[in-house]
Design a protein around this motif. Structure first.
Motif, PDB file in Angstrom:
ATOM      1  N   GLU A 405     -85.277  35.568 110.401  1.00 35.64           N
ATOM      2  CA  GLU A 405     -85.841  34.921 111.591  1.00 35.64           C
ATOM      3  C   GLU A 405     -87.198  34.296 111.270  1.00 35.64           C
ATOM      4  O   GLU A 405     -87.528  33.206 111.745  1.00 35.64           O
ATOM      5  CB  GLU A 405     -85.969  35.912 112.736  1.00 35.64           C
ATOM      6  CG  GLU A 405     -86.455  35.258 114.029  1.00 35.64           C
ATOM      7  CD  GLU A 405     -86.609  36.237 115.168  1.00 35.64           C
ATOM      8  OE1 GLU A 405     -86.593  35.791 116.330  1.00 35.64           O
ATOM      9  OE2 GLU A 405     -86.745  37.456 114.913  1.00 35.64           O
ATOM     10  N   LEU A 406     -87.982  34.990 110.464  1.00 36.43           N
ATOM     11  CA  LEU A 406     -89.274  34.448 110.039  1.00 36.43           C
ATOM     12  C   LEU A 406     -89.100  33.117 109.314  1.00 36.43           C
ATOM     13  O   LEU A 406     -89.778  32.129 109.622  1.00 36.43           O
ATOM     14  CB  LEU A 406     -89.978  35.453 109.123  1.00 36.43           C
ATOM     15  CG  LEU A 406     -91.177  34.909 108.351  1.00 36.43           C
ATOM     16  CD1 LEU A 406     -92.360  34.687 109.283  1.00 36.43           C
ATOM     17  CD2 LEU A 406     -91.563  35.862 107.207  1.00 36.43           C
ATOM     18  N   ASP A 407     -88.183  33.075 108.335  1.00 41.22           N
ATOM     19  CA  ASP A 407     -87.987  31.844 107.564  1.00 41.22           C
ATOM     20  C   ASP A 407     -87.504  30.707 108.454  1.00 41.22           C
ATOM     21  O   ASP A 407     -87.866  29.535 108.234  1.00 41.22           O
ATOM     22  CB  ASP A 407     -86.999  32.090 106.421  1.00 41.22           C
ATOM     23  CG  ASP A 407     -87.631  32.844 105.261  1.00 41.22           C
ATOM     24  OD1 ASP A 407     -88.871  32.937 105.224  1.00 41.22           O
ATOM     25  OD2 ASP A 407     -86.893  33.345 104.396  1.00 41.22           O
ATOM     26  N   HIS A 408     -86.697  31.022 109.449  1.00 39.14           N
ATOM     27  CA  HIS A 408     -86.257  29.980 110.386  1.00 39.14           C
ATOM     28  C   HIS A 408     -87.451  29.397 111.125  1.00 39.14           C
ATOM     29  O   HIS A 408     -87.552  28.177 111.276  1.00 39.14           O
ATOM     30  CB  HIS A 408     -85.249  30.565 111.372  1.00 39.14           C
ATOM     31  CG  HIS A 408     -84.753  29.575 112.382  1.00 39.14           C
ATOM     32  ND1 HIS A 408     -83.841  28.583 112.070  1.00 39.14           N
ATOM     33  CD2 HIS A 408     -85.063  29.404 113.697  1.00 39.14           C
ATOM     34  CE1 HIS A 408     -83.614  27.845 113.148  1.00 39.14           C
ATOM     35  NE2 HIS A 408     -84.335  28.327 114.148  1.00 39.14           N
ATOM     36  N   ARG A 409     -88.374  30.252 111.538  1.00 37.22           N
ATOM     37  CA  ARG A 409     -89.565  29.785 112.239  1.00 37.22           C
ATOM     38  C   ARG A 409     -90.467  28.984 111.302  1.00 37.22           C
ATOM     39  O   ARG A 409     -91.019  27.942 111.677  1.00 37.22           O
ATOM     40  CB  ARG A 409     -90.318  30.995 112.807  1.00 37.22           C
ATOM     41  CG  ARG A 409     -91.653  30.672 113.483  1.00 37.22           C
ATOM     42  CD  ARG A 409     -91.481  29.980 114.807  1.00 37.22           C
ATOM     43  NE  ARG A 409     -92.781  29.762 115.461  1.00 37.22           N
ATOM     44  CZ  ARG A 409     -93.339  30.586 116.324  1.00 37.22           C
ATOM     45  NH1 ARG A 409     -92.710  31.711 116.667  1.00 37.22           N
ATOM     46  NH2 ARG A 409     -94.507  30.321 116.855  1.00 37.22           N
ATOM     47  N   VAL A 410     -90.644  29.454 110.085  1.00 39.34           N
ATOM     48  CA  VAL A 410     -91.480  28.734 109.114  1.00 39.34           C
ATOM     49  C   VAL A 410     -90.886  27.370 108.811  1.00 39.34           C
ATOM     50  O   VAL A 410     -91.603  26.363 108.704  1.00 39.34           O
ATOM     51  CB  VAL A 410     -91.658  29.565 107.829  1.00 39.34           C
ATOM     52  CG1 VAL A 410     -92.349  28.746 106.740  1.00 39.34           C
ATOM     53  CG2 VAL A 410     -92.457  30.839 108.121  1.00 39.34           C
ATOM     54  N   LEU A 411     -89.562  27.308 108.695  1.00 40.71           N
ATOM     55  CA  LEU A 411     -88.899  26.044 108.411  1.00 40.71           C
ATOM     56  C   LEU A 411     -89.100  25.053 109.559  1.00 40.71           C
ATOM     57  O   LEU A 411     -89.330  23.848 109.329  1.00 40.71           O
ATOM     58  CB  LEU A 411     -87.420  26.281 108.152  1.00 40.71           C
ATOM     59  CG  LEU A 411     -86.593  25.114 107.607  1.00 40.71           C
ATOM     60  CD1 LEU A 411     -87.229  24.525 106.360  1.00 40.71           C
ATOM     61  CD2 LEU A 411     -85.179  25.595 107.297  1.00 40.71           C
ATOM     62  N   GLU A 412     -89.023  25.517 110.790  1.00 42.84           N
ATOM     63  CA  GLU A 412     -89.309  24.654 111.929  1.00 42.84           C
ATOM     64  C   GLU A 412     -90.739  24.119 111.848  1.00 42.84           C
ATOM     65  O   GLU A 412     -90.991  22.937 112.112  1.00 42.84           O
ATOM     66  CB  GLU A 412     -89.135  25.425 113.237  1.00 42.84           C
ATOM     67  CG  GLU A 412     -87.688  25.707 113.607  1.00 42.84           C
ATOM     68  CD  GLU A 412     -87.592  26.446 114.930  1.00 42.84           C
ATOM     69  OE1 GLU A 412     -86.531  26.354 115.581  1.00 42.84           O
ATOM     70  OE2 GLU A 412     -88.572  27.125 115.311  1.00 42.84           O
ATOM     71  N   HIS A 413     -91.662  24.980 111.475  1.00 41.83           N
ATOM     72  CA  HIS A 413     -93.062  24.578 111.338  1.00 41.83           C
ATOM     73  C   HIS A 413     -93.216  23.501 110.267  1.00 41.83           C
ATOM     74  O   HIS A 413     -93.929  22.502 110.469  1.00 41.83           O
ATOM     75  CB  HIS A 413     -93.912  25.802 110.987  1.00 41.83           C
ATOM     76  CG  HIS A 413     -95.316  25.485 110.576  1.00 41.83           C
ATOM     77  ND1 HIS A 413     -96.307  25.180 111.480  1.00 41.83           N
ATOM     78  CD2 HIS A 413     -95.878  25.408 109.345  1.00 41.83           C
ATOM     79  CE1 HIS A 413     -97.430  24.933 110.838  1.00 41.83           C
ATOM     80  NE2 HIS A 413     -97.206  25.072 109.535  1.00 41.83           N
ATOM     81  N   LEU A 414     -92.547  23.671 109.127  1.00 41.57           N
ATOM     82  CA  LEU A 414     -92.637  22.687 108.049  1.00 41.57           C
ATOM     83  C   LEU A 414     -92.068  21.342 108.475  1.00 41.57           C
ATOM     84  O   LEU A 414     -92.644  20.287 108.190  1.00 41.57           O
ATOM     85  CB  LEU A 414     -91.908  23.197 106.814  1.00 41.57           C
ATOM     86  CG  LEU A 414     -92.480  24.444 106.131  1.00 41.57           C
ATOM     87  CD1 LEU A 414     -91.566  24.886 104.997  1.00 41.57           C
ATOM     88  CD2 LEU A 414     -93.885  24.194 105.611  1.00 41.57           C
ATOM     89  N   ASP A 415     -90.921  21.361 109.160  1.00 39.86           N
ATOM     90  CA  ASP A 415     -90.323  20.106 109.615  1.00 39.86           C
ATOM     91  C   ASP A 415     -91.225  19.384 110.611  1.00 39.86           C
ATOM     92  O   ASP A 415     -91.385  18.164 110.551  1.00 39.86           O
ATOM     93  CB  ASP A 415     -88.952  20.378 110.249  1.00 39.86           C
ATOM     94  CG  ASP A 415     -87.890  20.728 109.222  1.00 39.86           C
ATOM     95  OD1 ASP A 415     -88.068  20.374 108.038  1.00 39.86           O
ATOM     96  OD2 ASP A 415     -86.880  21.347 109.596  1.00 39.86           O
ATOM     97  N   GLU A 416     -91.830  20.154 111.517  1.00 40.52           N
ATOM     98  CA  GLU A 416     -92.747  19.552 112.477  1.00 40.52           C
ATOM     99  C   GLU A 416     -93.967  18.973 111.769  1.00 40.52           C
ATOM    100  O   GLU A 416     -94.439  17.881 112.109  1.00 40.52           O
ATOM    101  CB  GLU A 416     -93.183  20.593 113.508  1.00 40.52           C
ATOM    102  CG  GLU A 416     -92.074  21.023 114.455  1.00 40.52           C
ATOM    103  CD  GLU A 416     -92.489  22.205 115.311  1.00 40.52           C
ATOM    104  OE1 GLU A 416     -93.656  22.660 115.170  1.00 40.52           O
ATOM    105  OE2 GLU A 416     -91.660  22.682 116.111  1.00 40.52           O
TER     106      GLU A 416
END
Length: 653
Positions: A405-416
């Motif tokens: 779940e953490l990596d999913h959130r970090v990935l969203e942050h990177l894309d943004e």
């Protein structure tokens, strides 16, 4: 003391700052002091003069600069300085070399020519290519030395500088010693001793057959020693992390391609390790906005102007960063964000919001902040309000069930973040950061040489603001953020979470291992036999792992600068104690050491942002102070070198 009609100057450190010292010595000598006495300059560095160690031309080509090609220079352009004898900015050199390639007269190798053919002004050059610029500029400077001046490079490390009845004795580690009338310490990045936690990790690794790689410049590390498919724990997600990432992916034969959705796709070579990244924030530095200029042209400082920032110093007042300077820059940050938001997403704001905000930001004194908060609450959609604290720590206060779940959130942050960089001046967050970035140039000038109270230097500027602005405005090229996102999608990179805790597990089914876990992330933590410190060695003079620096301190020839914190108790700063410019070292008794000068990173207790290279730009007309004018802080290190040269040569300053 000049003897036998010869002025002997030792420059210790042959990187860009040492080369700047030589450039200024030659230029000032040609302009003001040619003739008698003769000038002999000796540069000491085991690495090639010009590039030095950090910018050496043999490092991997995939390590990129953190500034665009139009930014850096070794050659000053400030009016009033002695005219340069040779050289140009990097971008001018880039253009000249491309012309030479087209004409078939280039002396560069095939890799360098290929890079230059594709390199435009707004691109981020390989560090090795910038090293070639420094090397060729150095050669041109030495060749242009005026009559009566000579320059030589001693390819050795200096182990000691001691005083003599006539000046100084400079002794290399190989035992050879030479006399000098003046010495310039242009040491650049000095290796640092490990802190207590790092020593414990290193000692445990040695006992338990684990592998610990301490802080180091990425170009100094043999990345091939890290085995494929093994888990590698990497601490730090700043600029060095992206070099580690590139070395273990692109450097292993992996490649990135553009996907149908515009995102990058990573094709693995099969030789990559599994990288697990950890940092206090839990996310990397934000990527730079994609701009054609160093400062976003649409962002002009309205409150934190040079005139306003320098007014206390000119009035003989020593301001506080938190109380006097930050409130002005904070206003500009808010205005940059909301004025950009009004332009690109007007539906997020109520009618008349900008006018109301402008009125509140114009209020003097401490009452403006709560009034501004009220205006924002009543006029901005909740999801579009600027939260500077959250901007610097986007995972703060958020709990993840597990690392997936953490990596999913970090990935969203990177894309943004990547999307914001691509939007450039049309992204409100990037423009808030652009205001901080522009303000940083003003701040560097305002706080230098006792420009703010010692307590606010310690607790404000260095205590909280430096970390915030570095994480936001000193990040990598946007392409590196896109690459990291692709690596996370490919399963090559994962993360630990914010505020990680590190330890050694001496047991376990697979034997001893380093461990890392975040209190904000559930489930099992990370176990790894390899631990990489992706941190730059600490630029703290008292922790320097240097025979020369240790000897200077032990002999009392230099001392750290002590700064009083909020409690009034003096504590050692990161740099040396020096006089006002031109910077002479202060000895253990606080007395100036005539002839011993300090240039560059070891001035970090009296200057802020000493690691940033000199900026190539035309200067504004004398006395021009509006925000559209270039900032003198951009060439501060070159101006310092000029002042030192003039003092040594008796030409003023």
């Amino acid at each position: 003391m000049v003897r036998r009609g010869v002025l002997r100057v030792a420059v210790i450190g042959g990187g860009p700052r040492g080369a700047s010292a030589v450039e200024r010595l030659l230029a000032v000598y040609a302009h003001d002091g040619a003739g008698s006495p003769r000038l002999e300059v000796t540069v000491y560095d085991p690495y090639p003069a010009g590039p030095g160690k950090v910018w050496r031309t043999g490092q991997p080509r995939l390590f990129l600069m953190n500034t665009q090609a139009f930014y850096p220079t070794l050659i000053p352009s400030e009016p009033g300085l002695a005219p340069p004898l040779a050289g140009s900015s990097f971008d001018e050199w880039r253009a000249a070399q491309r012309s030479a390639i087209d004409a078939g007269t280039s002396s560069l190798d095939a890799d360098e020519q290929a890079e230059l053919k594709d390199l435009e002004s707004r691109d981020f050059p390989p560090r090795a290519l910038y090293g070639r610029y420094l090397a060729t500029t150095w050669d041109s400077l030495v060749a242009a030395a005026p009559a009566g001046a000579t320059v030589r490079h001693v390819s050795a490390e200096v182990g000691r500088v001691g005083r003599t009845p006539h000046g100084f004795a400079v002794t290399c580690l190989n035992g050879r010693a030479q006399e000098a009338d003046a010495v310039v310490l242009a040491l650049g990045h000095v290796p640092a001793q490990l802190n207590r936690e790092q020593r414990a990790l290193a000692d445990a690794a040695a006992r338990l057959d684990l592998h610990y790689l301490p802080p180091a410049a990425p170009a100094d590390v043999d990345w091939e020693q890290l085995p494929a498919h093994e888990t590698v724990l990497v601490r730090g997600m700043g600029l060095n992390f992206f070099d580690v990432m590139a070395a273990l992916t692109l450097g292993r034969g992996g490649r990135f391609t553009e996907g149908p959705d515009g995102r990058l796709v990573y094709t693995a070579s099969g030789r990559e390790p599994h990288i697990v990244a950890a940092s206090r924030r839990g996310v990397p530095y934000r990527g730079k906005a994609e701009l054609d200029a160093y400062y976003a042209p649409s962002i002009q400082l309205r409150w934190f102007t040079r005139e306003a920032a320098l007014a206390p110093k000119r009035a003989g007042i020593q301001p506080s960063f938190d109380q006097d300077l930050w409130p002005l820059l904070h206003r500009d940050t808010l205005w940059a964000y909301y004025s950009t938001l009004a332009r690109v997403e007007p539906e997020a704001l109520s009618a008349g919001f900008l006018e109301g905000l402008a009125a509140v930001l114009a209020v003097e004194g401490a009452g403006w902040e709560p009034r501004a908060s009220e205006v924002v609450r009543s006029g901005v959609a909740p999801a579009r309000r600027l939260d500077l604290r959250a901007l610097g720590a986007p995972l703060a206060g958020w709990h993840a069930r597990d690392r997936a779940e953490l990596d999913h959130r970090v990935l969203e942050h990177l894309d943004e973040d990547a999307a914001g960089s691509a939007a450039g001046e049309d992204d409100p967050l990037k423009m808030a950061i652009a205001a901080l970035h522009r303000g940083r140039a003003v701040l560097k000038e305002a706080v230098a040489d006792g420009g703010i109270t010692e307590a606010s230097w310690v607790s404000g500027l260095r205590g909280w603001f430096e970390g915030l602005v570095e994480g936001l405005a000193s990040g990598p090229p946007a392409e590196r953020i896109r690459q990291l996102a692709a690596l996370m999608r490919a399963g090559v990179v994962s993360t630990v979470g914010p505020e990680p805790r590190f330890s050694i597990d001496r047991g376990g089914p697979d034997g001893p291992a380093f461990t890392a876990a975040s209190p904000w992330v559930g489930g099992p933590g990370v176990r790894a036999r390899w631990f990489v410190e992706a941190l730059a060695p600490a630029n703290v003079i008292a922790r320097a792992d240097s025979t020369l620096v240790s000897g200077l301190l032990a002999d009392g020839l230099v001392r750290p600068r002590f700064l009083a914190g909020a409690d009034g108790v003096p504590q050692p700063g990161s740099g040396l104690d020096v006089t006002a410019p031109p910077y002479r070292a202060l000895d253990v008794n606080g007395q100036p050491v005539e002839g011993l000068y300090v240039l560059g990173l070891q001035l970090s207790a009296v200057q802020w942002g000493t690691a940033i290279a000199a900026e190539a730009h035309p200067f504004a007309a004398p006395g021009e102070a509006h925000d559209g004018a270039p900032y003198p802080s951009g060439q501060r290190t070159l101006r310092d070198a000029d002042a030192i040269a003039r003092r040594i040569l008796g030409s003023g300053a």
